[in-house]
Design a protein around this motif. Structure first.
Motif, PDB file in Angstrom:
ATOM      1  N   ALA A  50      -7.751  -0.900  -6.266  1.00 24.73           N
ATOM      2  CA  ALA A  50      -6.401  -1.141  -6.371  1.00 24.73           C
ATOM      3  C   ALA A  50      -5.629  -1.072  -5.140  1.00 24.73           C
ATOM      4  O   ALA A  50      -5.912  -0.053  -4.345  1.00 24.73           O
ATOM      5  CB  ALA A  50      -5.839  -0.479  -7.428  1.00 24.73           C
ATOM      6  N   SER A  51      -4.541  -2.013  -4.939  1.00 27.89           N
ATOM      7  CA  SER A  51      -3.807  -1.900  -3.724  1.00 27.89           C
ATOM      8  C   SER A  51      -2.445  -2.021  -4.155  1.00 27.89           C
ATOM      9  O   SER A  51      -2.088  -2.655  -5.072  1.00 27.89           O
ATOM     10  CB  SER A  51      -4.387  -2.650  -2.696  1.00 27.89           C
ATOM     11  OG  SER A  51      -4.317  -4.169  -2.742  1.00 27.89           O
ATOM     12  N   VAL A  52      -1.573  -1.798  -3.188  1.00 23.60           N
ATOM     13  CA  VAL A  52      -0.128  -2.154  -3.405  1.00 23.60           C
ATOM     14  C   VAL A  52       0.441  -2.977  -2.260  1.00 23.60           C
ATOM     15  O   VAL A  52       0.292  -2.481  -1.091  1.00 23.60           O
ATOM     16  CB  VAL A  52       0.649  -0.699  -3.576  1.00 23.60           C
ATOM     17  CG1 VAL A  52       2.200  -1.005  -3.745  1.00 23.60           C
ATOM     18  CG2 VAL A  52       0.131   0.048  -4.834  1.00 23.60           C
ATOM     19  N   ALA A  53       0.998  -3.927  -2.445  1.00 24.27           N
ATOM     20  CA  ALA A  53       1.594  -4.916  -1.690  1.00 24.27           C
ATOM     21  C   ALA A  53       2.901  -4.559  -1.485  1.00 24.27           C
ATOM     22  O   ALA A  53       3.854  -3.903  -2.191  1.00 24.27           O
ATOM     23  CB  ALA A  53       1.802  -6.349  -2.389  1.00 24.27           C
ATOM     24  N   PHE A  54       3.523  -4.716  -0.075  1.00 19.92           N
ATOM     25  CA  PHE A  54       4.987  -4.250   0.293  1.00 19.92           C
ATOM     26  C   PHE A  54       5.729  -5.242  -0.374  1.00 19.92           C
ATOM     27  O   PHE A  54       5.846  -6.557   0.056  1.00 19.92           O
ATOM     28  CB  PHE A  54       4.908  -3.986   1.603  1.00 19.92           C
ATOM     29  CG  PHE A  54       6.188  -3.638   2.136  1.00 19.92           C
ATOM     30  CD1 PHE A  54       6.633  -2.211   1.940  1.00 19.92           C
ATOM     31  CD2 PHE A  54       6.802  -4.278   3.154  1.00 19.92           C
ATOM     32  CE1 PHE A  54       7.678  -1.692   2.421  1.00 19.92           C
ATOM     33  CE2 PHE A  54       8.184  -3.616   3.766  1.00 19.92           C
ATOM     34  CZ  PHE A  54       8.421  -2.430   3.350  1.00 19.92           C
ATOM     35  N   THR A  55       6.842  -4.758  -0.805  1.00 24.43           N
ATOM     36  CA  THR A  55       7.919  -5.708  -1.617  1.00 24.43           C
ATOM     37  C   THR A  55       9.253  -5.631  -0.787  1.00 24.43           C
ATOM     38  O   THR A  55      10.360  -6.489  -1.278  1.00 24.43           O
ATOM     39  CB  THR A  55       8.254  -5.256  -2.897  1.00 24.43           C
ATOM     40  OG1 THR A  55       8.591  -3.915  -3.264  1.00 24.43           O
ATOM     41  CG2 THR A  55       6.906  -5.562  -3.758  1.00 24.43           C
TER      42      THR A  55
END
Length: 308
Positions: A20-25
């Motif tokens: 899993a990764s987290v996109a920058f919002t």
């Protein structure tokens, strides 16, 4: 079972599943690590702060000014500036840093142990509270609602100075919150009830039932086995990537010997260079792979967040 072999590949877990990764919002919270020097040494400190640890040096005010200008020019939805350490009130220029952040119009959150380094600034903090009201919050680390529990983490003689600082801040009109630790020995309701009783006794304006006013962080044991987070975990856990801290926050630090600041993905990982995102906020907008035990234990499974 252990963590051996885990958290190696940024794209795949040990079992070969997609990590899993987290996109920058968008940058909503900018964290400033003022430096890793602290007046005490706590058991299990997330970044090993102590009176001798200067791996992160005093953060220069000119660096903060540059970060604020960059965020404004980029149109970032920056709402909050957080200061952490080490102990921020050991920084010789902490008051100019706080005023600069508050003058920018953002909320300011300061994490502190409320001990002697803070005590000498009580008058100045009262002035800031009068000038900026609830836009300034001090979150005081109180690891348990009992002296024995707190001092088991912070060391002997740390309880009374912290309570003195808390009471003085309340009297000065500074907005407060508390940070404690979850333990496996006590249910959350019992822990919150203990803090509520302490707040009543000290006449602190803190609602221990409120999860922002009374933050409980999960226990962190880097030797304990932690599962890796895959893309399938979001659905299984009923969570989404945009709920994670690194979706909307970054931290800026100055490493010892460096001639420029570094932007890092997470407040808990200033030393792991895999999470160093370069020297500018503009270059730090990529997705963050959840490639560290803290990502799983603290954020995804623990549901914790440092910001307000």
């Amino acid at each position: 079972m252990s963590n051996a072999g885990k958290f190696q590949d940024p794209h795949r877990t040990q079992s070969g599943e997609v990590r899993a990764s987290v996109a920058f919002t968008g940058l909503r919270t900018l964290w400033v690590n003022t430096g890793t020097l602290c007046n005490i040494t706590c058991a299990g400190c997330y970044i090993e702060s102590s009176p001798r640890n200067d791996r992160l040096v005093w953060f220069p005010p000119e660096d903060l000014a540059a970060c604020l200008a960059e965020a404004t020019a980029a149109g970032d939805p920056l709402e909050e500036i957080g200061f952490t350490g080490g102990e921020p009130f050991m920084h010789p220029q902490i008051l100019p840093l706080l005023r600069m952040a508050l003058d920018s119009g953002r909320r300011v959150l300061v994490l502190t142990n409320a001990m002697k380094p803070l005590h000498r600034h009580l008058g100045a903090l009262a002035v800031l509270a009068a000038d900026f009201g609830d836009r300034l919050t001090l979150r005081v680390s109180l690891d348990h609602y009992t002296q024995a529990g707190h001092e088991a983490v912070r060391g002997a003689g740390t309880w009374e100075p912290a309570l003195h600082g808390l009471s003085a801040l309340a009297e000065a009109g500074v907005r407060l919150s508390l940070a404690g630790r979850m333990t496996t020995a006590e249910p959350e309701a019992e822990i919150r009830a203990g803090y509520a009783a302490l707040c009543r006794d000290l006449k602190l304006p803190v609602d221990a039932a409120d999860r922002w006013q009374m933050v409980l962080f999960p226990e962190m044991d880097e030797t304990a086995p932690v599962p890796e987070i895959t893309t399938a975990c979001w659905g299984l856990l009923g969570k989404t990537p945009d709920q994670m801290m690194c979706a909307s926050s970054r931290m800026v630090v100055r490493r010892r010997g460096a001639d420029r600041l570094s932007v890092v993905a997470c407040t808990l990982l200033p030393y792991d260079l895999r999470f160093d995102l370069g020297a500018s906020l503009a270059g730090a907008r990529g997705a963050v792979p959840l490639n560290h035990p803290h990502c799983a234990k603290f954020c995804v499974l623990g549901g914790a967040a440092c910001s307000g």
